[in-house]
Design a protein around this motif. Structure first.
Motif, PDB file in Angstrom:
ATOM      1  N   SER A  43      -9.694   6.876  -4.117  1.00  0.00           N
ATOM      2  CA  SER A  43     -10.987   6.212  -3.945  1.00  0.00           C
ATOM      3  C   SER A  43     -11.957   6.885  -4.906  1.00  0.00           C
ATOM      4  CB  SER A  43     -11.480   6.341  -2.502  1.00  0.00           C
ATOM      5  OG  SER A  43     -12.009   7.622  -2.271  1.00  0.00           O
ATOM      6  N   PRO A  99      -7.084   1.760  -6.750  1.00  0.00           N
ATOM      7  CA  PRO A  99      -6.089   0.693  -6.561  1.00  0.00           C
ATOM      8  C   PRO A  99      -6.679  -0.707  -6.722  1.00  0.00           C
ATOM      9  CG  PRO A  99      -6.738   1.579  -4.445  1.00  0.00           C
ATOM     10  CD  PRO A  99      -7.477   2.389  -5.481  1.00  0.00           C
ATOM     11  N   THR A 133      -7.210   3.859   0.272  1.00  0.00           N
ATOM     12  CA  THR A 133      -7.386   2.408   0.310  1.00  0.00           C
ATOM     13  C   THR A 133      -8.161   2.013   1.570  1.00  0.00           C
ATOM     14  OG1 THR A 133      -5.263   2.261  -0.822  1.00  0.00           O
ATOM     15  CG2 THR A 133      -6.165   0.207   0.027  1.00  0.00           C
ATOM     16  N   VAL A 188       0.829  -1.213   0.000  1.00  0.00           N
ATOM     17  CA  VAL A 188       0.000   0.000   0.000  1.00  0.00           C
ATOM     18  C   VAL A 188       0.864   1.265   0.000  1.00  0.00           C
ATOM     19  CG1 VAL A 188      -1.814   1.259   1.229  1.00  0.00           C
ATOM     20  CG2 VAL A 188      -1.855  -1.247   1.197  1.00  0.00           C
ATOM     21  N   CYS A 242      -2.343   4.880   3.568  1.00  0.00           N
ATOM     22  CA  CYS A 242      -3.194   5.380   2.477  1.00  0.00           C
ATOM     23  C   CYS A 242      -4.653   5.446   2.910  1.00  0.00           C
ATOM     24  CB  CYS A 242      -3.030   4.488   1.243  1.00  0.00           C
ATOM     25  SG  CYS A 242      -4.073   4.993  -0.146  1.00  0.00           S
ATOM     26  N   THR A 250      -4.492  -3.670  -5.639  1.00  0.00           N
ATOM     27  CA  THR A 250      -4.379  -3.797  -4.185  1.00  0.00           C
ATOM     28  C   THR A 250      -5.624  -4.465  -3.631  1.00  0.00           C
ATOM     29  OG1 THR A 250      -3.229  -1.687  -4.259  1.00  0.00           O
ATOM     30  CG2 THR A 250      -3.792  -2.522  -2.087  1.00  0.00           C
ATOM     31  N   VAL A 251      -6.793  -4.062  -4.147  1.00  0.00           N
ATOM     32  CA  VAL A 251      -8.048  -4.653  -3.675  1.00  0.00           C
ATOM     33  C   VAL A 251      -8.058  -6.153  -3.992  1.00  0.00           C
ATOM     34  CG1 VAL A 251     -10.563  -4.672  -3.990  1.00  0.00           C
ATOM     35  CG2 VAL A 251      -9.347  -2.497  -3.793  1.00  0.00           C
TER      36      VAL A 251
END
Lengths: 379, 263
Positions: A207, A38, A83, A24, A80, A41-42
């Motif tokens: 986001s 992201p 995130t 992250v 972050c 990352t998810v």
């Protein structure tokens, strides 16, 4: 009385910190700049059961508790905030209401893939004319045979445009006021549903915050969540839990900012000694550390209550009110300690300060939290 | 096929400090982690498990009761079984006594094809325990493995050396020691964390449980002892700064090195 985290919670903190440091933190500044969601990352979070921590295993989750979930949001938000809110909105605002109010069929069809992270979820309550006054819903849902027809517009929807599943609130009977609001599970590909404006924001820029447009949008009758008229209750109880997530996000931003600052003041020298040797600055650090610890206790307490089926509405509002103010206060002071460098994008402080501000606004402004708390205290 | 992974719980040396007087690690308040190379060993075992049918991965550790946490983390990463060798009889073991105890436990588990160890632990840096286990068990070993392939009952490993690598084939049962280049260890899954903490997922074995010969264990069984540890003082030799143009300085440097018979 026991303030210790369980062994599971301690291990989850270590895993989340390790994950955040490696996955992250390295991209946080970049995705803030580019506003890139992201997605990867998810996906990584999904493959480690991080997208449904507090959802039972039989519904695709990790079978964990609310404190573990709060710790996960906190740890990710240390690096972050964007995130962090993706995780929070998905878990608290989309997974939870289906788990709490959904039928077994709805749980199998929607909650399982959501909690596994195969689907991403969002929650649509806010409208151009219905922000803090959430009861002023203009979106309507009319039953027509075995379908509801939705018309209206939602704004500022976190994970909007990126999600597969939306929990949407609409008026089914305007004459009944808040008791005329109902909740629906809406799939992204529903006919008549489209994504409007994507907001360009001050913080949490990676986001997605979107406008949702419903034009004769068709939703099958079996996607009514709870009963007709239960929508306002579902919306409010969902937000009670969501506030724990946002409080944890605010806590994470504050604690991440303080840790960065502690490193900085030990290294940065002025007048021949590190900043950390100046008593005037030590006192600022001491106050910040104290504020963060107080916020942490409020957040974990609210999460503990929720896990243990104790009342948590007031506690969640207190946690969010305090932690979000703490995040704003701490990031502002931390940036001050970084001086001119803090104002540049070479350091994370300006981003953390921008990210902190939203925590005082969404899922109920600080003033809404004060309304909730005072209503509980003065009743 | 059964794979046994030996792992050690170590203090996180990123956060460790040394007591300047006693020369020992200050362990108070220092988080404990799975030794990094051992994590690579575990990751490789889990990868083999994913790519092949009927693989069982057992993690084995010798240490104090709190080493249980490292084993639970290994379970959360995907190991099938965990065994903790914990007994006062083991305390004070040097690498020989440690490897002897681990080898005895491995014998007790029995029926293994591959033993995976990390190259070395970050708190001792000896790199002796893995190779010694193989010697005690009388099986082949390949150390410093940076790439691994399983072909039937054989393994083919790339063994890293300073300026290149060997490709070595070995027949199972075999012991391998992993280096960090071998793979990227996975994160434990959150669901795995909860499962790893259910009931008695970690078996506790005493010296008696593995029928170990007590004379081989602990301080008694250790041929070496640490008498003293210290941080060597920094070298105080004076440097010399050459002057002139780059070409002149290069010339002077060559002369000086020749004068010391270094070139």
């Amino acid at each position: 009385m026991d303030f210790n985290l369980t062994k599971e919670q301690q291990m989850i903190r270590r895993i989340m910190r390790d994950f955040t440091e490696k996955e992250v933190k390295p991209i946080a500044a970049d995705i803030d700049k580019t506003e890139e969601f992201p997605r990867k990352t998810v996906e990584k979070m999904s493959s480690h059961d991080m997208m449904g921590i507090s959802i039972p295993i039989e519904y695709g989750g990790a079978g964990g508790d609310e404190v573990a979930y709060a710790i996960a949001v906190e740890e990710i938000s240390r690096a972050c905030g964007a995130t962090g809110v993706i995780l929070s909105a998905h878990t608290s605002l989309a997974c939870w209401p289906i788990w709490k109010y959904g039928t077994e069929e709805q749980k199998q069809r929607y909650l399982v893939p959501l909690a596994k992270g195969t689907y991403l979820g969002a929650y649509g309550l806010t409208e151009p004319g219905a922000g803090t006054d959430a009861a002023g819903q203009q979106t309507t849902a009319v039953l027509n045979g075995d379908k509801y027809i939705l018309n209206g517009t939602k704004i500022f929807i976190t994970n909007g445009g990126q999600s597969d599943i939306y929990i949407i609130f609409a008026m089914t009977d305007r004459s009944k006021g808040t008791r005329g609001i109902s909740a629906f599970i809406v799939e992204k590909d529903s006919p008549g549903f489209s994504i409007g404006k994507i907001e360009e924001k001050m913080g949490i820029r990676a986001s997605s915050t979107a406008e949702l447009i419903f034009q004769d949008c068709i939703v099958p009758r079996e996607n009514l969540l709870g009963k007709e008229g239960e929508g306002f209750k579902i919306a409010m109880t969902t937000l009670d839990g969501g506030r724990i997530g946002i409080a944890a996000q605010a806590l994470g931003i504050a604690s991440g900012a303080l840790d960065e600052t502690i490193k900085y003041v030990k290294e940065r020298e002025q007048f021949g000694r590190p900043l950390s040797k100046f008593q005037g600055l030590q006192w600022i650090i001491a106050d910040m550390a104290t504020e963060i610890e107080a916020a942490r206790l409020l957040v974990y307490k609210a999460a503990y209550n929720k896990t243990n089926n104790l009342p948590y509405g007031k506690e969640a509002a207190m946690a969010k009110l305090f932690a979000s103010q703490c995040a704003m206060d701490v990031t502002t002071k931390c940036l001050q300690l970084f001086g001119g460098y803090g104002y540049t994008k070479d350091y994370p402080m300006e981003r953390m300060m921008r990210d902190a501000k939203i925590t005082e606004i969404y899922e109920g402004t600080s003033q809404v939290q004060q309304m909730v708390i005072s209503a509980a205290v003065l009743k | 096929m059964n794979i046994i992974v030996c792992l050690k719980q170590v203090p996180d040396t990123n956060e460790v400090r040394i007591d300047p007087v006693r020369g020992t690690l200050i362990r108070d308040g220092v988080p404990s982690i799975i030794n990094p190379d051992d994590k690579n060993a575990l990751e490789e075992a889990l990868k083999i498990k994913e790519e092949n049918e009927d693989i069982k991965v057992t993690v084995l550790s010798m240490g104090p009761p709190q080493a249980d946490m490292a084993l639970r983390e290994a379970l959360a990463m995907g190991a099938d079984e965990a065994i903790l060798l914990s007994d006062r009889a083991f305390s004070g073991s040097d690498t020989w006594a440690t490897s002897k105890a681990l080898a005895t436990a491995i014998d007790h588990i029995g029926n293994y094809s591959i033993i995976l160890c990390g190259r070395q632990a970050i708190d001792g840096d000896t790199a002796q325990v893995g190779p010694q286990i193989a010697e005690h068990l009388g099986i082949p070993q390949i150390t410093y493995v940076e790439e691994l392939e399983i072909i039937g009952d054989k393994v083919v490993a790339k063994r890293a050396i300073e300026d290149g690598y060997y490709v070595i084939e070995g027949k199972m049962p075999i012991l391998l020691t992993a280096i960090k280049e071998l793979n990227e260890p996975r994160y434990p899954s959150i669901r795995g964390v909860y499962k790893a903490h259910e009931g008695n997922r970690v078996k506790n074995w005493s010296a008696q449980d593995i029928k170990a010969d007590l004379s081989n264990l602990g301080l008694k069984g250790s041929p070496t002892q640490v008498n003293k540890s210290f941080t060597p003082p920094g070298r105080s030799g004076e440097g010399e700064i050459l002057s002139g143009s780059p070409k002149e300085k290069a010339g002077q440097l060559v002369l000086k090195l020749k004068g010391k018979y270094l070139i």
